[in-house]
Design an enzyme around this catalytic site. Structure first.
Site, PDB file in Angstrom:
ATOM      1  N   PRO A  83      -3.320  10.492   1.922  1.00  0.00           N
ATOM      2  CA  PRO A  83      -3.519  10.578   0.464  1.00  0.00           C
ATOM      3  C   PRO A  83      -2.272  10.048  -0.241  1.00  0.00           C
ATOM      4  O   PRO A  83      -1.148  10.230   0.249  1.00  0.00           O
ATOM      5  CB  PRO A  83      -3.687  12.078   0.209  1.00  0.00           C
ATOM      6  CG  PRO A  83      -3.899  12.702   1.545  1.00  0.00           C
ATOM      7  CD  PRO A  83      -3.244  11.817   2.551  1.00  0.00           C
ATOM      8  N   LYS A  84      -2.449   9.378  -1.337  1.00  0.00           N
ATOM      9  CA  LYS A  84      -1.304   8.931  -2.141  1.00  0.00           C
ATOM     10  C   LYS A  84      -0.953  10.077  -3.100  1.00  0.00           C
ATOM     11  O   LYS A  84      -1.504  10.185  -4.194  1.00  0.00           O
ATOM     12  CB  LYS A  84      -1.644   7.646  -2.909  1.00  0.00           C
ATOM     13  CG  LYS A  84      -0.442   7.030  -3.611  1.00  0.00           C
ATOM     14  CD  LYS A  84      -0.808   5.689  -4.253  1.00  0.00           C
ATOM     15  CE  LYS A  84       0.406   5.077  -4.926  1.00  0.00           C
ATOM     16  NZ  LYS A  84       0.914   5.891  -6.039  1.00  0.00           N
ATOM     17  N   VAL A  85      -0.066  10.918  -2.657  1.00  0.00           N
ATOM     18  CA  VAL A  85       0.294  12.121  -3.416  1.00  0.00           C
ATOM     19  C   VAL A  85       1.006  11.713  -4.703  1.00  0.00           C
ATOM     20  O   VAL A  85       1.908  10.869  -4.693  1.00  0.00           O
ATOM     21  CB  VAL A  85       1.178  13.046  -2.567  1.00  0.00           C
ATOM     22  CG1 VAL A  85       1.560  14.285  -3.357  1.00  0.00           C
ATOM     23  CG2 VAL A  85       0.446  13.432  -1.282  1.00  0.00           C
TER      24      VAL A  85
ATOM     25  N   GLY B  49      -5.031   7.966  -5.099  1.00  0.00           N
ATOM     26  CA  GLY B  49      -5.565   6.958  -4.192  1.00  0.00           C
ATOM     27  C   GLY B  49      -5.165   7.282  -2.772  1.00  0.00           C
ATOM     28  O   GLY B  49      -4.868   8.442  -2.437  1.00  0.00           O
TER      29      GLY B  49
END
Length: 564
Positions: free
Chosen positions: A123-125, A278
């Protein structure tokens, strides 16, 4: 974190492809550029000096891209592909932060994956980037991302974040880690909740001079370990062993684009402990840390979620007049893609609402899709300095009987009335839109709203753009309307009666209708004293009476001489 990667803006926001150069004289261009530059500088100062995020990253980046585009358009100065000087801190990073190239779609992902065999997705934290430096097993430094080469010393703040290990062992004893400090959430659903300003809260907590109580609610997601173990599996195992467990839990091996797309959708629609925007896709293989440079990271890319709203530029303002004389305002936009739909204009609403929004050509606005994919104006994110707003047309009488007869002043409203009666729920004249009615009206010079009913096939065939076959079909369709139910003709006439009352109306002739008084009207559902007064006034208005008599001569259901 708000690190504006200028070298990616054109591809990320598509501004250069989305909008051309403004049609401004050079003096105005200089004034607008100065106006926008001053605002961006104020936002920079608030963010970098006070830790205050006065606008979203999306808005900032979109407007910065716009500024860059304007400078190129008017050849005013070379574009500097670097973050603002305020972003540059005083503490050097042992290994540079590279940032991520943003993919626009699955086809770009396919190109990136070509000939890559060991790929991982995370996950794009959504938080603030940080470097953690461990020496001899102890946390020596925490450094903000800054400009990728130099950042601010966050070590003091990092010691107040319980989630950041102060001591490590094993392979991490002497290591440099890069990751995301984020606001911990419980069951955050990205699809419905969105960003909830979590990034700004984390940034504010890290940038304030005094420790904030919010630091205890922060966590860290390690996404890079330069010069660490050679493969991702070994990295995540070692990180988990020393307290960085999130990386192992949220790093998944993938082999195909379909698997990446599945994880992307899953994380978008599943409760998570953090906000995301994203996914990040990483190759197992990466160069040594000494070769890392800002803006150069081909071994990792980001595939962001489609934005709920997009920003675009107002090209022009126009006005539309409805059948009752109400004027609505429409903003024509630089085309922008939302959920696979190109949005080119949006309805602002009434003139008073337009004045309240204060929208002029050149302004930047945020738009989204409401129910049934209808474009909706959400916000004005930037206003140009020069306010060239058009003057709205004079509003016709608000009375329900206005513009039944054609005149120059009534042209727009008269045409809107014709379009209204074409609807399936009214007279069902399918295939007759605004353009067709305009052609007919210009050729036949209608006297009133129902003049088309008296047209002969020969007259229809003389209308430019109407073939003999189409004229014949239209004549038959016009003639058929005479036999439609009385209620449909009342709708065509614009009788100001609520739908529920019209459905309950027992009258079958105009004569019965004309005999009603205010008291009898109030027996119908949804009709109060004021509406009853309006109905009596409408029915006995001279223009309406004249139209009813004319419809009688045309043998329209409910209006025949016998009925009248």
């Amino acid at each position: 974190m708000r690190i504006r990667m200028y070298w990616l803006l054109a591809s990320l926001y598509g501004f250069g492809a989305q909008a051309g150069c403004p049609d401004w004289p050079l003096p105005r261009a200089k004034a607008e550029i100065s106006h926008l530059q001053a605002q961006l500088t104020r936002w920079d100062e608030a963010y970098w000096q006070k830790g205050e995020s006065q606008t979203s990253d999306a808005v900032y980046d979109r407007l910065n891209a716009q500024l860059t585009q304007w400078k190129r358009c008017f050849h005013l100065e070379a574009v500097q592909d670097t973050p603002p000087a305020l972003a540059r801190g005083r503490t050097p990073h042992p290994v540079a932060h590279t940032g991520l190239r943003k993919l626009t779609d699955a086809s770009e992902l396919r190109e990136w994956m070509h000939q890559r065999t060991s790929v991982w997705v995370q996950p794009k934290v959504d938080g603030v980037a940080v470097t953690l430096v461990y020496r001899q097993g102890e946390l020596q430094q925490a450094i903000s991302r800054g400009d990728g080469l130099y950042g601010e010393d966050w070590t003091g703040k990092a010691r107040h974040i319980p989630a950041i290990p102060q001591k490590v062992a094993g392979a991490l004893k002497n290591s440099v880690l890069q990751g995301e400090i984020f606001l911990r959430r419980h069951g955050h659903l990205q699809k419905t909740a969105g960003g909830i300003n979590a990034r700004a809260l984390a940034a504010g907590a890290m940038m304030r001079r005094e420790p904030s109580s919010l630091l205890k609610e922060l966590d860290v997601f390690i996404w890079a370990w330069p010069d660490g173990p050679m493969n991702m599996k070994a990295k995540v195992e070692a990180l988990a062993a020393e307290g960085f467990s999130l990386t192992k839990a949220w790093t998944k091996p993938v082999k195909t684009r379909a698997e990446i797309a599945q994880w992307r959708e899953h994380w978008f629609t599943t409760p998570l402990p953090f906000v995301t925007d994203g996914v990040v896709v990483r190759d197992d293989s990466e160069p040594a840390g000494k070769f890392w440079r800002p803006g150069q990271s081909e071994w990792a890319v980001a595939w962001k979620y489609p934005p709920v709203k997009q920003m675009t530029t107002v090209k022009g303002i126009r006005f539309a007049t409805g059948r009752t004389g109400k004027i609505s305002v429409v903003a024509d936009l630089e085309p922008v893609l939302l959920d696979d739909k190109w949005v080119r204009h949006t309805n602002i609403g009434s003139v008073s609402r337009w004045h309240k929004w204060d929208i002029a050509p050149g302004d930047s606005v945020a738009v989204s899709l409401a129910g049934q994919g209808i474009p909706r104006l959400d916000d004005v994110v930037w206003r140009v300095a020069k306010r060239d707003k058009p003057k709205p047309p004079a509003r016709q009488s608000s009375a329900a009987v206005s513009c039944f007869y054609a005149s120059h002043e009534c042209e727009a409203q008269f045409l809107a009335r014709l379009v209204w009666l074409s609807q399936k729920s009214v007279l069902g004249l399918s295939g007759l839109g605004e353009a067709s009615w305009q052609q007919l009206h210009q050729a036949q010079r209608f006297e009133h709203l129902f003049s088309w009913l008296a047209l002969a096939p020969d007259a229809l065939s003389l209308t430019p753009g109407f073939s003999s076959r189409r004229a014949s079909q239209l004549w038959h369709r016009f003639s058929f309307t005479r036999k439609l139910p009385f209620r449909q003709w009342l709708k065509a006439l614009g009788l100001p009666l609520p739908a529920s009352a019209l459905q309950a109306l027992p009258d079958q002739t105009w004569q019965e209708l004309s005999a009603r008084n205010e008291t009898s009207w109030q027996q119908l559902p949804g009709v109060g004293a004021e509406r009853a007064r309006q109905l009596v006034s409408f029915i006995h208005h001279p223009q309406v009476s004249a139209l009813a008599e004319w419809l009688s001569k045309q043998q329209v259901t409910g209006f025949t001489d016998k009925a009248l």
